[in-house]
Scaffold this active site. Structure first.
Site, short mmCIF file in Angstrom:
data_model
loop_
_atom_site.label_atom_id
_atom_site.label_comp_id
_atom_site.label_asym_id
_atom_site.label_seq_id
_atom_site.Cartn_x
_atom_site.Cartn_y
_atom_site.Cartn_z
CE LYS A 131 19.40 -43.13 17.80
NZ LYS A 131 20.76 -43.00 17.16
CE1 TYR B 150 18.99 -48.42 18.25
CE2 TYR B 150 20.65 -46.74 18.68
CZ TYR B 150 19.78 -47.38 17.82
OH TYR B 150 19.69 -46.95 16.52
P1 NAD Z 1 25.29 -38.66 8.54
O1 NAD Z 1 26.32 -37.68 8.95
O2 NAD Z 1 25.74 -39.85 7.77
O3 NAD Z 1 24.15 -37.93 7.68
C1 NAD Z 1 23.61 -36.69 8.03
C2 NAD Z 1 22.98 -36.02 6.83
O4 NAD Z 1 22.55 -34.72 7.21
C3 NAD Z 1 23.94 -35.84 5.63
O5 NAD Z 1 23.24 -36.09 4.45
C4 NAD Z 1 24.33 -34.38 5.73
O6 NAD Z 1 24.67 -33.82 4.47
C5 NAD Z 1 23.03 -33.77 6.25
N1 NAD Z 1 23.23 -32.47 6.90
C6 NAD Z 1 22.47 -31.39 6.68
N2 NAD Z 1 22.91 -30.35 7.40
C7 NAD Z 1 23.98 -30.78 8.09
C8 NAD Z 1 24.88 -30.15 8.99
N3 NAD Z 1 24.74 -28.88 9.34
N4 NAD Z 1 25.89 -30.90 9.49
C9 NAD Z 1 26.03 -32.21 9.18
N5 NAD Z 1 25.19 -32.85 8.32
C10 NAD Z 1 24.20 -32.14 7.77
O7 NAD Z 1 24.52 -39.10 9.86
P2 NAD Z 1 23.68 -40.43 10.10
O8 NAD Z 1 24.55 -41.44 10.74
O9 NAD Z 1 22.95 -40.82 8.87
O10 NAD Z 1 22.66 -39.94 11.25
C11 NAD Z 1 21.51 -39.15 10.94
C12 NAD Z 1 20.46 -39.37 12.02
O11 NAD Z 1 20.08 -40.73 12.03
C13 NAD Z 1 20.90 -39.04 13.44
O12 NAD Z 1 19.86 -38.44 14.14
C14 NAD Z 1 21.23 -40.39 14.04
O13 NAD Z 1 21.04 -40.43 15.44
C15 NAD Z 1 20.23 -41.28 13.33
N6 NAD Z 1 20.71 -42.66 13.20
C16 NAD Z 1 19.85 -43.66 13.46
C17 NAD Z 1 20.26 -44.98 13.36
C18 NAD Z 1 19.29 -46.10 13.59
O14 NAD Z 1 19.71 -47.25 13.60
N7 NAD Z 1 18.01 -45.82 13.72
C19 NAD Z 1 21.58 -45.28 13.00
C20 NAD Z 1 22.45 -44.22 12.69
C21 NAD Z 1 21.99 -42.92 12.79
#
Ligand code: NAD
Length: 369
Positions: free
Chosen positions: A136, A220
């Site tokens: 999401k 949420y």
């Molecule tokens: P994060 O920054 O930790 O990870 C993002 C990943 O995308 C990294 O591996 C990064 O290398 C990669 N990536 C590829 N191209 C990129 C770019 N151009 N810029 C930045 N990163 C790039 O983020 P996250 O917290 O893991 O969030 C990722 C997704 O998960 C989001 O859509 C967020 O809303 C969602 N999320 C969901 C929950 C949940 O509880 N369901 C919790 C946190 C995040």
């Protein structure tokens, strides 16, 4: 009589596996083919949600396993591959991602990328004939969300949006108390969710995030008000503001507070922020009682309390440990694929939130990407 957590998980269609996962135990797979299979997930994006939650969850799940990885960082991918017994031939980059089409170890992709990349990687997965479990918010626009749904439909692949709270027993218990009439008629809901975001994060970049805290964590509260009432709002209105002029909020909103009116007359009041650590909670006020769940959206430690006019109160902390919610979500999607069932949190569910967020941004005067 109120449902126990186990009865409740069953009632919610999660079955014995789900309730056992929620309590941290594993139930051996049943004899049938479908139940002894595991869905092979290709993890797209090795960030926090993928590595710290979803992949770990696959290890404790019954029907899910990590079989491939997509990353821009080969070193990181090789390290993770070794930890998860993923053969190096199953490591892909964003450039050769389309080649997953040829890989029979991959049934589905799990997309853990910045929000604006969800649409492209979902559509490419559907074109490669793979099912999609996408984080999401589903995308950053209504148009992209619809394109994701269309691509998965055309390829006859399942699409689920990772609304983990919709598979989480304590949230489901709150919904059931409301549906059972324990609170009488619902009058009002309050919900917030926010945190103090650090400078430099992609979440503050409109091109990658699509919007600010609403897209990330306010979603949420929005989604909860919809599943708690079981209704779609008839009106949504909000205000946004930037209070901390410290350079973080040049592209996305810092604060957004809104109200939603539902057809039954229930009015929900919600707020989200990137400028303060705001609890992820909800309170539901009914004519015969109230529910207070706090935390409601955290990875663990959820706590349901309820008071009723004519019944003893409920005080139920959930002691399940992270990543139990992700295991329930991963396994529910696996069962949808195996049993050819439509996911509860399907693309249309994600699209509805996108539509409401677009309306809300419009009403608050925030321009979307
Ligand atoms: P994060 O920054 O930790 O990870 C993002 C990943 O995308 C990294 O591996 C990064 O290398 C990669 N990536 C590829 N191209 C990129 C770019 N151009 N810029 C930045 N990163 C790039 O983020 P996250 O917290 O893991 O969030 C990722 C997704 O998960 C989001 O859509 C967020 O809303 C969602 N999320 C969901 C929950 C949940 O509880 N369901 C919790 C946190 C995040």
């Amino acid at each position: 009589m109120s449902l126990t957590r186990r009865q409740f998980a069953r009632a919610a269609g999660l079955g014995a596996a789900a309730s056992s996962l929620a309590s941290g135990n594993r139930v051996p797979a049943q004899a049938s083919d479908a139940q002894s299979r595991k869905l092979g997930y290709c993890i797209v994006g090795l960030g926090r949600i993928s590595m710290d939650h979803f992949m770990l969850a696959c290890k404790m799940s019954q029907y899910s396993q990590v079989t491939a990885l997509v990353s821009g960082h080969r070193d990181k991918a090789e390290k993770m591959a070794a930890q998860y017994n993923v053969p190096t031939k199953n490591i892909y980059s964003y450039e050769n991602y389309n080649e997953i089409a040829e890989n029979k170890d991959i049934d589905a992709v799990y997309i853990g990328l910045p929000n604006s990349m969800h649409a492209e990687y979902t559509i490419r997965a559907a074109n490669a004939d793979k099912h999609v479990l996408c984080e999401k918010p589903m995308a950053t626009s209504v148009k992209d969300s619809q394109a994701m749904i269309d691509a998965c439909k055309a390829a006859q692949r399942k699409l689920m949006i990772a609304y983990r709270c919709q598979y989480e027993p304590t949230n489901l218990r709150a919904v059931q108390l409301i549906r059972d009439g324990k609170l009488g008629t619902i009058q009002a809901i309050e919900s917030t969710h926010g945190f103090n975001e650090r400078a430099g994060e992609w979440r503050l970049n409109r091109k990658l995030a699509g919007g600010g805290p609403l897209m990330d964590v306010g979603i949420y509260s929005l989604n909860a008000c919809r599943y708690l009432t079981g209704e779609e709002p008839i009106r949504i209105e909000g205000y946004s503001s930037v209070i901390d002029n410290d350079g973080r909020f040049k592209e996305v909103e810092e604060n957004l507070s809104w109200t939603m009116k539902f057809p039954s007359g229930v009015v929900a009041s919600c707020a989200t922020t990137y400028g303060a650590n705001m609890p992820g909670f909800f309170r539901v006020h009914g004519s015969k009682g109230m529910i207070h769940m706090e935390p409601a959206f955290a990875y663990q430690g959820l706590h349901l309390k309820a008071e009723f006019d004519n019944e003893p109160p409920i005080d139920e902390p959930n002691n399940s440990k992270d990543p139990y919610q992700f295991a329930l979500e991963a396994d529910d999607f696996a069962r949808c694929v195996f049993d050819n069932k439509e996911p509860k949190a399907n693309g249309e569910e994600g699209l509805r939130d996108m539509q409401w967020m677009a309306e809300l941004y419009k009403s608050a005067g925030v321009k979307l990407a």
